[in-house]
Design an enzyme around this catalytic site. Structure first.
Site, short mmCIF file in Angstrom:
data_model
loop_
_atom_site.label_atom_id
_atom_site.label_comp_id
_atom_site.label_asym_id
_atom_site.label_seq_id
_atom_site.Cartn_x
_atom_site.Cartn_y
_atom_site.Cartn_z
N ASP A 39 0.70 -1.53 0.01
CA ASP A 39 0.00 -0.11 0.48
C ASP A 39 0.74 1.40 -0.14
O ASP A 39 2.23 1.28 -0.01
CB ASP A 39 -0.75 0.20 1.66
CG ASP A 39 -1.49 1.18 1.27
OD1 ASP A 39 -2.56 1.35 0.53
OD2 ASP A 39 -1.90 1.45 3.04
N ASP A 74 0.13 4.87 1.33
CA ASP A 74 -0.45 5.95 2.04
C ASP A 74 -0.24 4.95 3.08
O ASP A 74 -1.13 4.00 3.81
CB ASP A 74 -1.80 6.71 2.16
CG ASP A 74 -2.32 7.13 1.29
OD1 ASP A 74 -0.94 8.46 1.37
OD2 ASP A 74 -3.09 7.63 0.23
#
Length: 282
Positions: A44, A46
């Site tokens: 991922d 963020d």
């Protein structure tokens, strides 16, 4: 958010229109991908690679460092991508330039130990790790940050919301895809992306699976793809973040239902320690 029903998320969603290989999602040119990698690892962006939400950082370039109330009031649950399109339009109207936006993204701090983890992966023999980013941020933010820190060559593919600066300097944002998962934001279900990418790559590898599939994340929308992992694969949820809490809730309510091994992390060095162990095995 998915907390209202942890277990009805993305385990077997219908296939959405289209596949994951949209041209905008290729982080490199059309060169055929290498088919000799032992491990496939997803990240991922963020609060996994960068230690905050990249979308939220855009508030700092707004006039006075705040967004007007009328704009914030337009947000609707599950429609964050559409809300960010309005935020970016507002910033352009206020004269915020592409240089200011890129500069803000470049300043985003890595999560603890993530720079060390990226350098570790870059230092490994090319046959070890195939590295992918799957994120609900956008292509401009992710590529800007990765290029600024020198990590972009590590990533074979980036799956995220398409974005580009138009002739007026406005950052135009579009949804990644449509899907039928009721628990994910309307613009992206990461479980669909991960499942389709793994299946496609195994076909391209002549049916040969990876030794392990690994997923490093933090958020509720990272819980979905972690459910696609098999026994022997590894989920790396950031400690005490939503992905970690949702996995814990599933393990308490339905022991054995979550298939992958779980290695919570506070620092990228926690991930490195596990990667070193799997590399030592034949």
């Amino acid at each position: 958010m998915m907390r209202d029903s942890v277990f009805n998320c993305c385990v077997s969603p219908p296939h959405p229109p289209g596949g994951v290989e949209e041209p905008q999602q290729r982080s490199r040119a059309q060169a055929p991908p290498p088919n000799d990698r032992r491990f496939l690892i997803f990240f991922d962006f963020d609060e996994t690679l960068v230690d905050e939400c990249s979308d939220d950082s855009m508030v700092t370039v707004a006039p006075g460092g705040v967004l007007p109330g009328w704009l914030k009031d337009t947000y609707r649950p599950g429609r964050y991508n559409e809300y960010m399109q309005r935020v970016l339009a507002y910033l352009a109207e206020q004269g915020v330039t592409p240089v200011a936006i890129r500069g803000t993204v470049e300043k985003l701090p890595p999560c603890p130990g993530i720079a060390t983890l990226m350098h570790f992966l870059l230092s490994q023999p090319s046959r070890d790790f195939e590295v992918i980013c799957v994120s609900d941020a956008n292509m401009v933010f992710i590529e800007t940050w990765l290029q600024h820190l020198g990590f972009h060559p590590l990533f074979l593919r980036i799956f995220t919301n398409p974005a580009h600066f138009d002739d007026n300097g406005q950052l135009q944002l579009r949804p990644f895809h449509s899907h039928e998962c009721l628990r994910c934001p309307a613009n992206m279900c990461k479980a669909v992306v991960v499942r389709q990418y793994v299946a496609q790559r195994v076909r391209e590898r002549g049916g040969r699976p990876y030794q392990k599939v690994l997923y490093v994340g933090d958020g509720a929308n990272d819980f979905c793809p972690s459910l696609t992992l098999s026994p022997g694969d590894i989920a790396f949820p950031r400690c005490d973040f939503p992905m970690h809490k949702l996995i814990q809730e599933m393990e308490e309510a339905k022991p054995g239902e979550f298939k992958a091994s779980v290695v919570p992390w506070n620092s990228g060095e926690d991930v490195i320690n596990t990667l070193r162990k799997i590399l030592e095995r034949p």
